[in-house]
Design a protein around this motif. Structure first.
Motif, mmCIF file in Angstrom:
data_model
loop_
_atom_site.group_PDB
_atom_site.id
_atom_site.type_symbol
_atom_site.label_atom_id
_atom_site.label_comp_id
_atom_site.label_asym_id
_atom_site.label_seq_id
_atom_site.Cartn_x
_atom_site.Cartn_y
_atom_site.Cartn_z
ATOM 1 N N ASP A 106 1.428 1.853 -3.007
ATOM 2 C CA ASP A 106 0.323 1.775 -2.049
ATOM 3 C C ASP A 106 -0.984 1.441 -2.763
ATOM 4 O O ASP A 106 -1.252 1.923 -3.869
ATOM 5 C CB ASP A 106 0.170 3.108 -1.312
ATOM 6 C CG ASP A 106 1.436 3.479 -0.556
ATOM 7 O OD1 ASP A 106 2.023 2.602 0.096
ATOM 8 O OD2 ASP A 106 1.834 4.656 -0.625
ATOM 9 N N GLU A 107 -1.815 0.631 -2.117
ATOM 10 C CA GLU A 107 -3.084 0.225 -2.700
ATOM 11 C C GLU A 107 -4.171 1.246 -2.357
ATOM 12 O O GLU A 107 -4.384 1.573 -1.192
ATOM 13 C CB GLU A 107 -3.490 -1.154 -2.189
ATOM 14 C CG GLU A 107 -2.547 -2.239 -2.655
ATOM 15 C CD GLU A 107 -2.907 -3.613 -2.115
ATOM 16 O OE1 GLU A 107 -3.944 -3.759 -1.433
ATOM 17 O OE2 GLU A 107 -2.127 -4.545 -2.367
ATOM 18 N N PHE A 108 -4.845 1.728 -3.388
ATOM 19 C CA PHE A 108 -5.932 2.688 -3.265
ATOM 20 C C PHE A 108 -7.136 2.074 -3.971
ATOM 21 O O PHE A 108 -7.107 1.875 -5.180
ATOM 22 C CB PHE A 108 -5.525 4.015 -3.920
ATOM 23 C CG PHE A 108 -6.594 5.069 -3.901
ATOM 24 C CD1 PHE A 108 -6.908 5.730 -2.726
ATOM 25 C CD2 PHE A 108 -7.269 5.406 -5.057
ATOM 26 C CE1 PHE A 108 -7.882 6.718 -2.703
ATOM 27 C CE2 PHE A 108 -8.247 6.391 -5.048
ATOM 28 C CZ PHE A 108 -8.547 7.052 -3.868
ATOM 29 N N HIS B 238 5.762 3.599 -3.094
ATOM 30 C CA HIS B 238 5.789 2.245 -2.541
ATOM 31 C C HIS B 238 4.673 1.357 -3.090
ATOM 32 O O HIS B 238 4.419 0.282 -2.549
ATOM 33 C CB HIS B 238 5.700 2.293 -1.009
ATOM 34 C CG HIS B 238 6.805 3.098 -0.402
ATOM 35 N ND1 HIS B 238 8.110 2.660 -0.364
ATOM 36 C CD2 HIS B 238 6.810 4.317 0.168
ATOM 37 C CE1 HIS B 238 8.867 3.576 0.199
ATOM 38 N NE2 HIS B 238 8.108 4.596 0.533
ATOM 39 N N GLU C 14 -8.950 -1.111 -8.019
ATOM 40 C CA GLU C 14 -7.798 -0.793 -7.188
ATOM 41 C C GLU C 14 -6.650 -0.283 -8.052
ATOM 42 O O GLU C 14 -6.399 -0.788 -9.140
ATOM 43 C CB GLU C 14 -7.354 -2.035 -6.424
ATOM 44 C CG GLU C 14 -6.357 -1.745 -5.328
ATOM 45 C CD GLU C 14 -6.169 -2.956 -4.441
ATOM 46 O OE1 GLU C 14 -6.959 -3.131 -3.493
ATOM 47 O OE2 GLU C 14 -5.220 -3.730 -4.706
ATOM 48 N N GLY D 115 2.649 -0.039 8.592
ATOM 49 C CA GLY D 115 2.470 0.895 7.482
ATOM 50 C C GLY D 115 1.080 0.730 6.908
ATOM 51 O O GLY D 115 0.440 -0.298 7.097
ATOM 52 N N ILE D 116 0.641 1.746 6.236
ATOM 53 C CA ILE D 116 -0.686 1.670 5.611
ATOM 54 C C ILE D 116 -0.554 0.825 4.349
ATOM 55 O O ILE D 116 0.179 1.182 3.428
ATOM 56 C CB ILE D 116 -1.238 3.067 5.313
ATOM 57 C CG1 ILE D 116 -1.443 3.809 6.644
ATOM 58 C CG2 ILE D 116 -2.526 2.988 4.506
ATOM 59 C CD1 ILE D 116 -1.882 5.232 6.511
ATOM 60 N N ALA D 117 -1.249 -0.300 4.323
ATOM 61 C CA ALA D 117 -1.158 -1.231 3.211
ATOM 62 C C ALA D 117 -2.230 -0.974 2.161
ATOM 63 O O ALA D 117 -2.039 -1.298 0.987
ATOM 64 C CB ALA D 117 -1.277 -2.664 3.722
ATOM 65 N N GLN D 118 -3.358 -0.417 2.582
ATOM 66 C CA GLN D 118 -4.446 -0.201 1.643
ATOM 67 C C GLN D 118 -5.372 0.875 2.188
ATOM 68 O O GLN D 118 -5.636 0.922 3.385
ATOM 69 C CB GLN D 118 -5.234 -1.501 1.458
ATOM 70 C CG GLN D 118 -6.371 -1.405 0.468
ATOM 71 C CD GLN D 118 -7.161 -2.688 0.420
ATOM 72 O OE1 GLN D 118 -7.777 -3.061 1.419
ATOM 73 N NE2 GLN D 118 -7.144 -3.359 -0.710
ATOM 74 N N TRP E 1 -2.022 11.830 1.669
ATOM 75 C CA TRP E 1 -1.055 11.425 0.662
ATOM 76 C C TRP E 1 -0.025 12.532 0.514
ATOM 77 O O TRP E 1 -0.384 13.705 0.383
ATOM 78 C CB TRP E 1 -1.751 11.214 -0.678
ATOM 79 C CG TRP E 1 -2.705 10.067 -0.684
ATOM 80 C CD1 TRP E 1 -4.019 10.093 -0.323
ATOM 81 C CD2 TRP E 1 -2.430 8.725 -1.061
ATOM 82 N NE1 TRP E 1 -4.571 8.854 -0.458
ATOM 83 C CE2 TRP E 1 -3.616 7.987 -0.915
ATOM 84 C CE3 TRP E 1 -1.284 8.079 -1.525
ATOM 85 C CZ2 TRP E 1 -3.699 6.636 -1.206
ATOM 86 C CZ3 TRP E 1 -1.375 6.720 -1.818
ATOM 87 C CH2 TRP E 1 -2.570 6.022 -1.656
ATOM 88 N N TYR F 226 8.461 12.643 5.162
ATOM 89 C CA TYR F 226 8.262 11.652 4.103
ATOM 90 C C TYR F 226 9.449 11.675 3.143
ATOM 91 O O TYR F 226 9.995 10.636 2.779
ATOM 92 C CB TYR F 226 6.958 11.918 3.361
ATOM 93 C CG TYR F 226 6.692 10.948 2.246
ATOM 94 C CD1 TYR F 226 6.030 9.746 2.471
ATOM 95 C CD2 TYR F 226 7.134 11.216 0.943
ATOM 96 C CE1 TYR F 226 5.801 8.851 1.440
ATOM 97 C CE2 TYR F 226 6.912 10.321 -0.081
ATOM 98 C CZ TYR F 226 6.242 9.144 0.170
ATOM 99 O OH TYR F 226 6.030 8.253 -0.853
ATOM 100 N N ARG G 54 -2.408 1.040 -7.808
ATOM 101 C CA ARG G 54 -1.151 1.022 -7.044
ATOM 102 C C ARG G 54 -0.509 2.382 -7.297
ATOM 103 O O ARG G 54 -0.276 2.760 -8.442
ATOM 104 C CB ARG G 54 -0.232 -0.095 -7.505
ATOM 105 C CG ARG G 54 -0.819 -1.461 -7.250
ATOM 106 C CD ARG G 54 -0.115 -2.175 -6.129
ATOM 107 N NE ARG G 54 -0.861 -3.372 -5.785
ATOM 108 C CZ ARG G 54 -0.337 -4.570 -5.739
ATOM 109 N NH1 ARG G 54 0.936 -4.750 -6.011
ATOM 110 N NH2 ARG G 54 -1.070 -5.593 -5.393
#
Length: 140
Positions: free
Chosen positions: A57-59, A55, A49, A9-12, A82, A133, A51
């Motif tokens: 997600d870190e941006f 979920h 950063e 999964g995309i973590a960041q 997104w 999604y 959230r």
């Protein structure tokens, strides 16, 4: 049965800006939330950063000077999308805040709709309305 994918999964997701404070302020207006992390400090951040989403997600927004010297200045490459509930309204809001269209709203079939914009700092921000999604989210 095949082996599980090593990509889970995309973590960041990180974007860059020459002025991280200005980009932070712009994204805070758009997102409606403050970043939870800023370094070295909020006065002159080199990295911030958020959230986001279902979920957390870190941006992140990183000072462009920290990128490799070969990093392109112009938008391009992969587009991370997104999920949004109302893609037309989201594109309108981003445009109102100074983004420019990169890819128009496009019906892709079976309820999938995509679009992307270039933010005022030169980053591509991809959007999608994805039935997949929503199905995954509903099953959790």
């Amino acid at each position: 049965m095949s082996a599980p994918s090593p990509l889970r999964g995309i973590a960041q997701l990180n974007i860059s800006a020459e002025n991280v404070g200005e980009a932070r302020d712009w994204y805070t207006r758009f997102l409606g939330v403050d970043p939870y992390f800023q370094r070295p400090d909020a006065e002159k951040p080199a990295y911030v950063e958020y959230r986001l989403g279902d979920h957390g997600d870190e941006f992140g927004i990183i000072d462009r000077s920290y990128l490799p010297s070969t990093s392109p200045i112009e938008p391009g490459g992969a587009i991370v999308r997104w999920h949004v509930d109302d893609i037309v309204a989201t594109v309108a809001r981003l445009t109102e805040l100074g983004s420019r269209e990169y890819e128009p709203v496009m019906e892709r079939g079976e309820g999938f709709v995509t679009a992307s914009v270039v933010d005022p700092f030169g980053n591509v921000l991809g959007l999608i309305h994805s039935p997949h999604y929503l199905e995954v989210l509903a099953g959790q």
